[in-house]
Structures are given as structure tokens and as C-alpha cells.
Scaffold this motif. Structure first.
Motif, PDB file in Angstrom:
ATOM      1  N   HIS A 116       0.823  -1.210   0.000  1.00 42.46           N
ATOM      2  CA  HIS A 116       0.000   0.000   0.000  1.00 42.46           C
ATOM      3  C   HIS A 116       0.859   1.264   0.000  1.00 42.46           C
ATOM      4  N   LYS A 117       1.845   1.318  -0.863  1.00 44.76           N
ATOM      5  CA  LYS A 117       2.790   2.427  -0.887  1.00 44.76           C
ATOM      6  C   LYS A 117       2.100   3.765  -1.151  1.00 44.76           C
ATOM      7  N   GLY A 118       1.223   3.807  -2.120  1.00 41.18           N
ATOM      8  CA  GLY A 118       0.544   5.052  -2.455  1.00 41.18           C
ATOM      9  C   GLY A 118      -0.355   5.545  -1.341  1.00 41.18           C
ATOM     10  N   ARG A 119      -1.071   4.626  -0.701  1.00 43.98           N
ATOM     11  CA  ARG A 119      -1.949   5.005   0.406  1.00 43.98           C
ATOM     12  C   ARG A 119      -1.151   5.550   1.577  1.00 43.98           C
ATOM     13  N   VAL A 120      -0.023   4.903   1.871  1.00 43.22           N
ATOM     14  CA  VAL A 120       0.812   5.352   2.984  1.00 43.22           C
ATOM     15  C   VAL A 120       1.355   6.749   2.699  1.00 43.22           C
ATOM     16  N   LEU A 177     -10.850  16.282   5.580  1.00 42.38           N
ATOM     17  CA  LEU A 177     -11.045  16.257   4.131  1.00 42.38           C
ATOM     18  C   LEU A 177      -9.719  16.009   3.417  1.00 42.38           C
ATOM     19  N   LEU A 178      -8.648  16.676   3.862  1.00 42.21           N
ATOM     20  CA  LEU A 178      -7.327  16.447   3.272  1.00 42.21           C
ATOM     21  C   LEU A 178      -6.887  14.992   3.452  1.00 42.21           C
ATOM     22  N   LEU A 179      -7.155  14.433   4.611  1.00 39.71           N
ATOM     23  CA  LEU A 179      -6.804  13.046   4.870  1.00 39.71           C
ATOM     24  C   LEU A 179      -7.556  12.115   3.933  1.00 39.71           C
ATOM     25  N   PHE A 180      -8.836  12.363   3.749  1.00 45.81           N
ATOM     26  CA  PHE A 180      -9.647  11.538   2.844  1.00 45.81           C
ATOM     27  C   PHE A 180      -9.142  11.644   1.403  1.00 45.81           C
ATOM     28  N   ILE A 181      -8.818  12.861   0.967  1.00 48.50           N
ATOM     29  CA  ILE A 181      -8.324  13.050  -0.392  1.00 48.50           C
ATOM     30  C   ILE A 181      -6.974  12.356  -0.577  1.00 48.50           C
ATOM     31  N   THR A 203      -7.572   8.572  -0.751  1.00 53.76           N
ATOM     32  CA  THR A 203      -8.217   8.186  -1.997  1.00 53.76           C
ATOM     33  C   THR A 203      -7.241   8.258  -3.168  1.00 53.76           C
ATOM     34  N   ALA A 204      -6.434   9.310  -3.227  1.00 56.64           N
ATOM     35  CA  ALA A 204      -5.439   9.424  -4.297  1.00 56.64           C
ATOM     36  C   ALA A 204      -4.424   8.289  -4.203  1.00 56.64           C
ATOM     37  N   GLY A 205      -3.991   7.957  -3.000  1.00 57.37           N
ATOM     38  CA  GLY A 205      -3.065   6.846  -2.825  1.00 57.37           C
ATOM     39  C   GLY A 205      -3.671   5.514  -3.204  1.00 57.37           C
ATOM     40  N   LYS A 206      -4.954   5.339  -2.903  1.00 59.50           N
ATOM     41  CA  LYS A 206      -5.647   4.102  -3.253  1.00 59.50           C
ATOM     42  C   LYS A 206      -5.710   3.939  -4.767  1.00 59.50           C
ATOM     43  N   TYR A 207      -6.007   5.020  -5.484  1.00 62.69           N
ATOM     44  CA  TYR A 207      -6.028   4.954  -6.937  1.00 62.69           C
ATOM     45  C   TYR A 207      -4.650   4.605  -7.488  1.00 62.69           C
TER      46      TYR A 207
END
Length: 77
Positions: free
Chosen positions: A10-14, A40-44, A47-51
């Protein structure tokens, strides 16, 4: 061992969450509404890391947006 597996899978999410926590830490000292902005920043960031982890491309469909804008607002008709 746990952190290496987490980083590999989960590199991008981290990276997204760490960046969001870092940026939102600046705002946490300014009040309740800014704390909600931090969430909101945390959620964004997550989400960007998940993608990025799932290789789903960008959150914004840039090609479709560009094509739509070109058909909608052609500068030289």
C-alpha cells in the motif's frame, strides 16, 4: 516486518495519508472547522493513494474533460 509488508502493498496510500497528516497537522491548531478541513485532506490523500495502488489512473478523467472542453468551447470556430 509488518511495516515492510504494508509499504510494499500500500505504498501510495501510505504516502497519501502521511502527506495529508503532515499538511493537516499545520491546521489542527486553528480550530474546529479547520480540523474538519484536515479530515477532508486526509480523505483526499487516502483516496489518491488508493487509486495509485490499484493502478486505476487519475481521479480526474483528463482526456474526457479535455475532449469535452474542446467540443464545448472551441476558440476558433
Amino acid at each position: 516486518m509488518f511495516w515492510k509488508e504494508l509499504w510494499d502493498s500500500h505504498k501510495g496510500r501510505v504516502i497519501g495519508v502521511v502527506a495529508a497528516v503532515f499538511l493537516s497537522g499545520i491546521y489542527l491548531f486553528f480550530g474546529f472547522w479547520n480540523m474538519l478541513f484536515c479530515a477532508l485532506l486526509l480523505f483526499i490523500g487516502y483516496t489518491a493513494g488508493k487509486y495509485k495502488d490499484l493502478n486505476q489512473g487519475s481521479l480526474i478523467p483528463w482526456k474526457e474533460l479535455r475532449d469535452w472542453l474542446n467540443t464545448r468551447w472551441r476558440p476558433f470556430k
